[in-house]
Design a protein around this motif. Structure first.
Motif, PDB file in Angstrom:
ATOM      1  N   VAL A  30       0.888  -1.069   0.302  1.00 22.48           N
ATOM      2  CA  VAL A  30      -0.117  -0.732   0.104  1.00 22.48           C
ATOM      3  C   VAL A  30       0.353   1.122  -0.014  1.00 22.48           C
ATOM      4  N   PRO A  31       2.182   1.501   0.931  1.00 24.08           N
ATOM      5  CA  PRO A  31       2.616   2.293   0.915  1.00 24.08           C
ATOM      6  C   PRO A  31       3.169   2.717  -0.637  1.00 24.08           C
ATOM      7  N   LEU A  32       3.565   0.979  -0.963  1.00 22.07           N
ATOM      8  CA  LEU A  32       4.661   1.704  -1.989  1.00 22.07           C
ATOM      9  C   LEU A  32       3.621   2.012  -3.686  1.00 22.07           C
ATOM     10  N   ALA A  33       2.632   1.566  -3.368  1.00 24.78           N
ATOM     11  CA  ALA A  33       1.325   1.797  -4.812  1.00 24.78           C
ATOM     12  C   ALA A  33       0.797   3.178  -4.495  1.00 24.78           C
ATOM     13  N   TYR A  34       1.055   3.417  -3.147  1.00 29.31           N
ATOM     14  CA  TYR A  34       0.397   4.953  -2.849  1.00 29.31           C
ATOM     15  C   TYR A  34       1.639   5.901  -3.156  1.00 29.31           C
ATOM     16  N   GLY A  39       7.506   6.218  -2.085  1.00 28.61           N
ATOM     17  CA  GLY A  39       7.570   5.308  -1.211  1.00 28.61           C
ATOM     18  C   GLY A  39       8.087   4.466  -0.860  1.00 28.61           C
ATOM     19  N   VAL A  40       9.211   3.923  -1.957  1.00 25.06           N
ATOM     20  CA  VAL A  40      10.544   3.279  -2.095  1.00 25.06           C
ATOM     21  C   VAL A  40      11.316   4.128  -1.437  1.00 25.06           C
ATOM     22  N   LEU A  43      10.453   4.124   2.538  1.00 22.22           N
ATOM     23  CA  LEU A  43      11.006   2.570   3.255  1.00 22.22           C
ATOM     24  C   LEU A  43      12.715   2.441   3.531  1.00 22.22           C
ATOM     25  N   VAL A  44      13.664   2.666   2.592  1.00 20.68           N
ATOM     26  CA  VAL A  44      14.756   3.219   2.661  1.00 20.68           C
ATOM     27  C   VAL A  44      15.201   3.759   3.960  1.00 20.68           C
ATOM     28  N   GLY A  45      14.359   4.965   3.593  1.00 18.23           N
ATOM     29  CA  GLY A  45      14.659   6.467   5.429  1.00 18.23           C
ATOM     30  C   GLY A  45      14.347   5.456   5.880  1.00 18.23           C
ATOM     31  N   GLY A  46      13.717   5.091   6.767  1.00 20.14           N
ATOM     32  CA  GLY A  46      13.111   4.415   7.597  1.00 20.14           C
ATOM     33  C   GLY A  46      13.311   3.391   8.143  1.00 20.14           C
TER      34      GLY A  46
END
Length: 445
Positions: A30-34, A39-40, A43-46
């Motif tokens: 969902v986060p990637l699609a949004y 979004g990618v 996630l890398v930053g997270g």
């Protein structure tokens, strides 16, 4: 009819496993699609934020002065910034992903309920004729008095000795004296350390042992399925109880029901100031303990494995869960006849981060063994035994006596109903992939 019911139950579990895996996948998608490429990057930053935070935790524990303050500030601000950035950038996608992940965990636990689980065999037995209980009025912030445990136990026919907070009393001798006087059950309303000492006497004389959850943490009681919120329910075992055979651990000749800790934690609990100021004492001592400037150099051996100079070693009476963050600190069984061992050796912030991010970090040793030997470069070793600080002669031989302890517990224990299975994604995938009844889960009791 029973086969039909069990077949329907298994099919529900199988579909719950599939739903859990689907929800987990959607929680990532969902986060990637949004956000697309953004979004990618998020996630890398997270993941980068996690690395920085763990490294800052290491610096907070190993540094002193202004640098420690800066590291602590990083520990507080980086996670807050990452969460805020996710919330601002992903809008509705973030709460949806969190909800999907919560659904995945719930469905996963439901699917695995009863699969591969083990329940210690219960034995019905007559009530004790001359039970003897030792109660610590200071444990758990005064639970003995607050719940009226002494009066209730005496109404049920038990002889009760309440420890005097102003005097040092030998609970081992009290228990042995009670056995000599004819006691056919020994019980403790107090902390895990006191329980271990009395449990060893019960095991020595092969009489039942009763746990009353009057301590602060009650780890042993948790794994027995006892009610930690209402200790009066534990006394039901005097009239409506069953017996379990569980293992008992020993460090040299000292018993433990939970664990023996060596290294940094064991050194900290020896400090006279620890009881009054746990956090301050820990922060004062940890920099030198973690960097090897203070404390003994330890060596731990278990089977063919040797761990040199670990900062911490935890030897447990049966292994703790390690792969399930939702059940960390729990033991699925108390009757495997095996010790668990966790050893940690971390030399820098990068290795500390690896403990969180690497599925098999080099700085973490996890194994089971029948004997673990911990040796110091000095004549003695500091040990935290069920939370109590001791100094034992080196080397310390930790061993386990399978089935040594007869524990009497209430027949109805709420903790068993609330116990969740370990969240094992590999088992979930296998369950989800099965067709028909070819891989129906096995129940062990």
């Amino acid at each position: 009819m029973i086969d039909d019911v069990s077949g329907r139950s298994y099919r529900v579990q199988r579909w719950a496993a599939r739903g859990s895996l689907a929800a987990a996948g959607l929680a990532l998608l969902v986060p990637l699609a949004y956000g697309g490429v953004g979004g990618v990057l998020m996630l890398v930053g997270g993941a980068f934020g996690v690395v920085v935070t763990v490294a800052a935790v290491w610096w907070t524990l190993t540094l002193r002065g202004p640098l420690r303050g800066v590291a602590a500030l990083v520990v507080l601000t980086v996670p807050a910034c990452v969460v805020a950035l996710f919330a601002v950038t992903l809008f509705w996608a973030l709460p949806v992903a969190v909800a999907l992940w919560a659904l995945a965990v719930w469905l996963g636990r439901y699917a695995l309920r009863g699969t591969g689980t083990h329940r210690v065999r219960e034995r019905r037995c007559p009530p004790p004729a001359r039970p003897f209980l030792i109660m610590n009025p200071r444990s758990g912030g005064g639970k003995v008095g607050r719940f009226g445990l002494k009066e209730r136990a005496e109404r049920l026919g038990a002889r009760v000795v309440v420890l005097d907070p102003e005097k040092q009393q030998d609970v081992t001798e009290l228990a042995r004296g009670a056995v000599a006087a004819g006691a056919d059950l020994l019980g403790v309303a107090g902390g895990d350390g006191t329980q271990a000492l009395v449990a060893a006497v019960a095991a020595e004389h092969d009489i039942p042992f009763l746990v009353v959850t009057a301590g602060t943490r009650n780890h042993f009681a948790l794994d027995l399925g006892l009610d930690r919120d209402d200790p009066t329910t534990c006394l039901d075992a005097l009239t409506d109880g069953v017996e379990l055979r569980v293992d008992l651990g020993f460090a040299n000749d000292r018993p433990f029901v939970n664990n023996a800790s060596f290294g940094a934690y064991a050194a900290i609990v020896q400090s006279p100031s620890y009881r009054a100021d746990k956090l301050g004492t820990s922060l004062e001592l940890l920099p030198d303990l973690l960097t090897g400037k203070q404390g003994p150099r330890l060596t731990a051996r278990a089977g063919d494995t040797t761990l040199d100079a670990p900062q911490a070693v935890l030897v447990s009476n049966n292994p703790y869960r390690t792969g399930d963050p939702f059940g960390f600190g729990r033991r699925d069984r108390l009757d495997t006849g095996m010790l668990g061992m966790l050893g940690v050796r971390v030399e820098n912030a990068a290795e500390a981060a690896a403990l969180v991010l690497d599925p098999a970090p080099a700085g973490l040793t996890v194994l089971t063994a029948r004997e673990v030997v911990v040796e110091s470069d000095g004549p003695e070793v500091e040990v935290g035994l069920d939370g109590e600080g001791l100094v034992l002669s080196s080397p310390v031989r930790c061993r386990i006596e399978p089935g040594a302890l007869r524990v009497r517990v209430p027949r109805h224990r709420p903790g068993l109903a609330r116990r969740d299975p370990a969240l094992d994604w590999r088992r979930l995938r296998k369950l989800a992939a099965t067709v028909g009844r070819t891989a129906r889960p096995h129940y062990r009791g």
